[in-house]
Scaffold this active site. Structure first.
Site, PDB file in Angstrom:
ATOM      1  N   GLU A 121       0.746  -1.136  -0.081  1.00 22.77           N
ATOM      2  CA  GLU A 121       0.067   0.170  -0.026  1.00 22.77           C
ATOM      3  C   GLU A 121       0.873   1.308  -0.008  1.00 22.77           C
ATOM      4  O   GLU A 121       1.699   1.434   0.762  1.00 22.77           O
ATOM      5  CB  GLU A 121      -0.914   0.008   1.177  1.00 22.77           C
ATOM      6  CG  GLU A 121      -1.608   1.380   1.463  1.00 22.77           C
ATOM      7  CD  GLU A 121      -2.335   1.236   2.763  1.00 22.77           C
ATOM      8  OE1 GLU A 121      -3.573   1.960   2.806  1.00 22.77           O
ATOM      9  OE2 GLU A 121      -2.207   0.148   3.531  1.00 22.77           O
ATOM     10  N   LYS A 151      -9.277   2.645  -2.657  1.00 20.56           N
ATOM     11  CA  LYS A 151      -9.607   2.169  -1.346  1.00 20.56           C
ATOM     12  C   LYS A 151     -10.794   2.467  -0.674  1.00 20.56           C
ATOM     13  O   LYS A 151     -11.098   3.525  -0.714  1.00 20.56           O
ATOM     14  CB  LYS A 151      -8.415   2.333  -0.340  1.00 20.56           C
ATOM     15  CG  LYS A 151      -8.392   1.818   1.141  1.00 20.56           C
ATOM     16  CD  LYS A 151      -7.252   2.111   1.926  1.00 20.56           C
ATOM     17  CE  LYS A 151      -7.290   1.551   3.106  1.00 20.56           C
ATOM     18  NZ  LYS A 151      -6.058   1.662   4.182  1.00 20.56           N
ATOM     19  N   CYS A 192      -5.453  -3.158   2.118  1.00 20.88           N
ATOM     20  CA  CYS A 192      -5.453  -3.051   3.388  1.00 20.88           C
ATOM     21  C   CYS A 192      -6.755  -3.411   4.229  1.00 20.88           C
ATOM     22  O   CYS A 192      -7.534  -4.217   4.219  1.00 20.88           O
ATOM     23  CB  CYS A 192      -4.555  -2.006   3.986  1.00 20.88           C
ATOM     24  SG  CYS A 192      -3.864  -2.135   5.646  1.00 20.88           S
ATOM     25  N   SER A 248       0.208  -2.443   7.067  1.00 15.73           N
ATOM     26  CA  SER A 248      -0.455  -2.888   8.382  1.00 15.73           C
ATOM     27  C   SER A 248       0.818  -2.965   9.410  1.00 15.73           C
ATOM     28  O   SER A 248       1.752  -3.922   9.698  1.00 15.73           O
ATOM     29  CB  SER A 248      -1.047  -4.326   8.309  1.00 15.73           C
ATOM     30  OG  SER A 248      -1.483  -4.753   9.492  1.00 15.73           O
ATOM     31  N   LEU A 293      23.886   4.250  30.553  1.00 14.74           N
ATOM     32  CA  LEU A 293      23.770   2.785  31.203  1.00 14.74           C
ATOM     33  C   LEU A 293      24.040   2.948  32.779  1.00 14.74           C
ATOM     34  O   LEU A 293      25.198   3.225  33.327  1.00 14.74           O
ATOM     35  CB  LEU A 293      24.947   1.963  30.779  1.00 14.74           C
ATOM     36  CG  LEU A 293      24.997   0.633  30.790  1.00 14.74           C
ATOM     37  CD1 LEU A 293      23.647   0.029  30.277  1.00 14.74           C
ATOM     38  CD2 LEU A 293      26.195  -0.019  30.205  1.00 14.74           C
ATOM     39  N   GLU A 338       6.562   3.456  33.349  1.00 10.83           N
ATOM     40  CA  GLU A 338       6.959   4.677  34.155  1.00 10.83           C
ATOM     41  C   GLU A 338       6.262   5.847  33.408  1.00 10.83           C
ATOM     42  O   GLU A 338       5.979   6.788  34.268  1.00 10.83           O
ATOM     43  CB  GLU A 338       8.619   4.687  33.926  1.00 10.83           C
ATOM     44  CG  GLU A 338       9.504   3.769  34.751  1.00 10.83           C
ATOM     45  CD  GLU A 338      10.695   3.975  34.428  1.00 10.83           C
ATOM     46  OE1 GLU A 338      11.636   3.091  35.180  1.00 10.83           O
ATOM     47  OE2 GLU A 338      11.079   4.488  33.243  1.00 10.83           O
TER      48      GLU A 338
END
Length: 544
Positions: A49, A116, A152, A178, A292, A403
């Site tokens: 698409e 579509k 789709c 998709s 880190l 979080e």
């Protein structure tokens, strides 16, 4: 002529990673795949698409020059079709209306064009902002085969498929963009299999692959015969071209078999890796830098970054403070060494002390609270952004969905950065993914996974001091965010009222933070951002 005497039609399914807005580059990718398919004996190649523009093009569709650029690309598609028929998706203005189209070119001519019909306008989709809906089936003949076109969302409804079947289609092409979420592929297979059985029609489901901002497309293109059996499954997460053969009503595979189903955790991990890789590469960053900490979120983020980009493009920085444990420092260094990334440690104590000294008069007589904790995080954010500015490396944030949902993140601190690998991953899944990644190679120290999570912003701090246990928290969050359950429904499901009311209130009052967070990979049915658009300023009460 008898169908049994007609030569088999070989069809290539082209699962490509298109780049939104790069119309010349996308067209060149189409040309390359078509040439290879033609050399392999295919008579038709099917792309996804809006392959010409990439998906989703969003407001690029409103640019005045778009129509001219698309027209130039389709003229090139016409030239490509001299050697192989090409089915491709593109936007097209027709009678002053813009449509999401699929077209087929053969021997230099457009032999079919479909608009579509079903335009998704929910979750991450807003196609009704741009496109008008078609209302006509499209069936064309190629090599004696009656072939239908859909795009789709059309196949998630019965009417467009039934229209094509009633118009004589025996083979259906469905061009897709998709996006992935967990469990999506099983839903697709069941849906297409049902259509195939109902209409006794073979289906070719072609999906794009790759990352586009927060969306990630898994590919996973497939073909089913008219009994609904899957005869071809393209790999997930990678570009691929594979072929089927259609002859006398029978669909069979030419170039590949059906692979084993991918494990859910493996699929989730690969989605995160692909999302990070394409965001960094398509935006031309030389690499990423991340903090880190010795905790599980940054440990998993580092593993994803290295798997996406390679160790030479990843830089990790430990930024210890008074409350950073020796275990955290040791585990961070161990993982950085195991993954082969550039690693350094920069203490934030001197700059924190300078900030506190400058603020001493204003803070005098006031108790210590989260202000001091947030200042630590903001010192780290400043360091990472400075390294980013100087090197061009994008800051990869490490916060998870749990979080972000309850606001346990610091604006201009750990939220500072360009992209969030774990933005849509609940904490419980972070643990599961870390365990999964270590089955591939043991790079995350086990005690990082086993120890109680802590931001280490205060003495002896652990997350569950102020939050319910993560399995409880994540179930409440998933019910409230993804399934829109009310507080009373969640309580009725067995959760403690006090926990529920506190959690949903935290979700509601922290929308202002999430609006300022970087984009990140979307892997659930409802991520924060374009999926969930709640007003920041509102008087809504979440109890019912």
């Amino acid at each position: 002529m008898s169908k049994s005497l007609i030569q088999p039609l070989k069809i290539a399914l082209a699962q490509c990673n298109f780049h939104v807005g790069d119309i010349p580059g996308n067209t060149e990718r189409i040309a390359t795949a078509a040439q290879r398919a033609a050399e392999s004996g295919a008579g038709l190649i099917v792309f996804s698409e809006l392959a010409i523009t990439g998906y989703p093009p969003e407001d690029l569709l409103l640019r005045p020059s778009l129509a001219l650029r698309v027209q130039d690309a389709l003229e090139q598609v016409a030239r490509i079709s001299e050697t192989i028929a090409v089915a491709v998706g593109y936007p097209m203005w027709i009678n002053d209306r813009l449509y999401n189209c699929a077209g087929v070119w053969n021997r230099g001519e457009c032999i079919a064009q479909y608009c579509k019909q079903e335009l998704p306008n929910y979750q991450v989709f807003d196609e009704k902002r741009y496109f008008s809906a078609g209302d006509q089936a499209c069936v064309f003949e190629l090599a004696g085969v009656q072939i239908g076109l859909t795009v789709c969302e059309d196949v998630w409804f019965d009417a467009p498929v039934t229209q094509a079947a009633d118009a004589g289609a025996e083979l259906m092409l469905n061009l897709n963009a998709s996006p992935f979420h967990m469990g999506k592929q099983e839903e697709r297979l069941q849906l297409i299999s049902r259509h195939a059985r109902q209409h006794e029609m073979s289906f070719l489901y072609v999906n794009q692959v790759g990352g586009q901002d927060e969306l990630v497309f898994d590919g996973s293109s497939f073909a089913t015969d008219r009994k609904g059996d899957c005869v071809l499954q393209l790999p997930s997460w990678n570009e691929a071209v594979a072929m089927v053969e259609y002859h006398a009503g029978r669909l069979s595979t030419v170039s590949a078999s059906v692979p084993a189903r991918e494990d859910d955790l493996a699929a989730l991990y690969q989605a995160l890796v692909l999302g990070v890789r394409d965001y960094v590469n398509k935006n031309r960053f030389p690499g990423v830098v991340l903090g880190l900490s010795g905790g599980i979120d940054s440990a998993l983020t580092l593993a994803i970054a290295v798997d996406a980009l390679g160790p030479e493009r990843v830089r990790a920085v430990m930024m210890p403070f008074t409350y950073t444990s020796g275990m955290s420092k040791e585990d961070a260094a161990l993982q950085a060494d195991a993954m082969g990334v550039r690693y350094q440690s920069i203490s934030i104590e001197p700059m924190y002390s300078e900030f506190m000294s400058a603020l001493a008069a204003d803070f005098e007589g006031l108790r210590v609270d989260t202000t001091e904790e947030n200042l630590q995080s903001r010192c780290r954010g400043v360091l990472l952004m400075a390294l980013s500015n100087k090197t061009g490396y994008m800051v990869l944030t490490t916060g998870n969905k749990s979080e972000m949902a309850v606001g346990y993140a610091t604006l201009y601190g750990d939220m500072a950065g360009g992209y969030g690998a774990l933005k849509d991953v609940y904490k419980t899944r972070v643990f599961a993914l870390a365990e999964y990644r270590n089955t591939l190679s043991p790079v995350i120290p086990q005690r990082v996974i086993d120890r109680p999570p802590s931001a280490e912003l205060a003495p002896d701090q652990v997350d569950e001091d102020s939050l319910p246990p993560y399995p409880v928290l994540d179930d409440i969050l998933e019910r409230y965010i993804e399934h829109d359950e009310s507080a009373e429904q969640i309580i009725a499901a067995g959760h403690v009222r006090e926990d529920v009311m506190r959690v949903v209130r935290l979700v509601d009052i922290n929308e202002y933070k999430r609006r300022q967070a970087p984009v990140g990979v979307r892997v659930t049915r409802r991520g924060f951002g374009r999926d969930r658009r709640y007003p920041i300023t509102n008087g809504w009460k979440a109890g019912i």
